[in-house]
Scaffold this motif. Sequence first.
Motif, mmCIF file in Angstrom:
data_model
loop_
_atom_site.group_PDB
_atom_site.id
_atom_site.type_symbol
_atom_site.label_atom_id
_atom_site.label_comp_id
_atom_site.label_asym_id
_atom_site.label_seq_id
_atom_site.Cartn_x
_atom_site.Cartn_y
_atom_site.Cartn_z
ATOM 1 N N PHE A 71 0.874 -1.168 0.000
ATOM 2 C CA PHE A 71 0.000 0.000 0.000
ATOM 3 C C PHE A 71 0.912 1.219 0.000
ATOM 4 O O PHE A 71 1.492 1.565 1.023
ATOM 5 C CB PHE A 71 -0.896 0.014 1.241
ATOM 6 C CG PHE A 71 -1.949 -1.046 1.246
ATOM 7 C CD1 PHE A 71 -3.185 -0.798 0.677
ATOM 8 C CD2 PHE A 71 -1.707 -2.291 1.817
ATOM 9 C CE1 PHE A 71 -4.172 -1.770 0.677
ATOM 10 C CE2 PHE A 71 -2.687 -3.261 1.824
ATOM 11 C CZ PHE A 71 -3.934 -3.005 1.254
ATOM 12 N N HIS A 75 -1.728 5.941 4.891
ATOM 13 C CA HIS A 75 -3.014 5.567 5.468
ATOM 14 C C HIS A 75 -3.036 6.006 6.929
ATOM 15 O O HIS A 75 -2.050 5.846 7.630
ATOM 16 C CB HIS A 75 -3.224 4.046 5.412
ATOM 17 C CG HIS A 75 -3.542 3.528 4.060
ATOM 18 N ND1 HIS A 75 -2.585 3.311 3.092
ATOM 19 C CD2 HIS A 75 -4.724 3.178 3.511
ATOM 20 C CE1 HIS A 75 -3.172 2.843 2.012
ATOM 21 N NE2 HIS A 75 -4.457 2.762 2.233
ATOM 22 N N ARG A 80 -5.673 1.986 7.881
ATOM 23 C CA ARG A 80 -4.924 0.726 7.918
ATOM 24 C C ARG A 80 -5.801 -0.407 8.437
ATOM 25 O O ARG A 80 -5.751 -1.518 7.924
ATOM 26 C CB ARG A 80 -3.690 0.869 8.809
ATOM 27 C CG ARG A 80 -2.609 1.713 8.192
ATOM 28 C CD ARG A 80 -1.432 1.836 9.105
ATOM 29 N NE ARG A 80 -0.407 2.667 8.492
ATOM 30 C CZ ARG A 80 0.875 2.595 8.757
ATOM 31 N NH1 ARG A 80 1.308 1.752 9.674
ATOM 32 N NH2 ARG A 80 1.729 3.365 8.142
ATOM 33 N N THR A 119 0.362 -6.991 4.917
ATOM 34 C CA THR A 119 0.183 -5.615 4.454
ATOM 35 C C THR A 119 1.474 -4.841 4.713
ATOM 36 O O THR A 119 2.079 -4.963 5.768
ATOM 37 C CB THR A 119 -0.991 -4.938 5.179
ATOM 38 O OG1 THR A 119 -0.809 -5.074 6.587
ATOM 39 C CG2 THR A 119 -2.322 -5.548 4.767
ATOM 40 N N PHE A 121 2.372 -1.093 4.676
ATOM 41 C CA PHE A 121 1.878 0.270 4.551
ATOM 42 C C PHE A 121 2.998 1.296 4.391
ATOM 43 O O PHE A 121 2.768 2.364 3.853
ATOM 44 C CB PHE A 121 1.019 0.643 5.762
ATOM 45 C CG PHE A 121 -0.291 -0.074 5.795
ATOM 46 C CD1 PHE A 121 -1.313 0.279 4.936
ATOM 47 C CD2 PHE A 121 -0.497 -1.122 6.672
ATOM 48 C CE1 PHE A 121 -2.528 -0.379 4.950
ATOM 49 C CE2 PHE A 121 -1.712 -1.791 6.699
ATOM 50 C CZ PHE A 121 -2.726 -1.426 5.837
#
Length: 167
Positions: A71, A75, A80, A119, A121
Amino acid sequence: MPLSGSLSNGQRYRVNFVDVDGNALSTGDGHVTVLVVTTPVDSEKARAVGDRVPDYCLGNPNYRMITILDFTRRHTQIGRKIATMFVRHRLDEEAKRLQRRYDAKKIARDARQDTFAVTDFDGALSSQLGAQPGSLHFRVFVFGRNGELLQQWNDVPTAADLAAVIK
């Protein structure tokens, strides 16, 4: 240990991370690992890689596939959490698809236990895997049991190419 620049086949890399379900994973923990780095936009390519994993890997605890979702934009904390919830939902859906393969092969195992996503981020994991900050490149890596990088691709490998490396 951070990995900078491109990764070299034949070198050992131990990349540690925690997936969205809280599982601690590593590229050097005794599994042959197919690691896909993608963005949410290219998630269909990750699915294509999964579809090309040889049947003998299905439900086999010596093999696993992990998808790292990069990502790239910032965020908020709530953003998130929402993104992570969405990723878990997608994993549940992918596990249903994988379960059909398991059932067809008479593998008595819950496919969701074999479905992993991480994930990323802040780009930290992607950069450890040789991605330049801000670059949005799809990558596929195959790591051996000891973290040795066996092969890497910038696009979806053919089923034959993937099987030849995983063996």
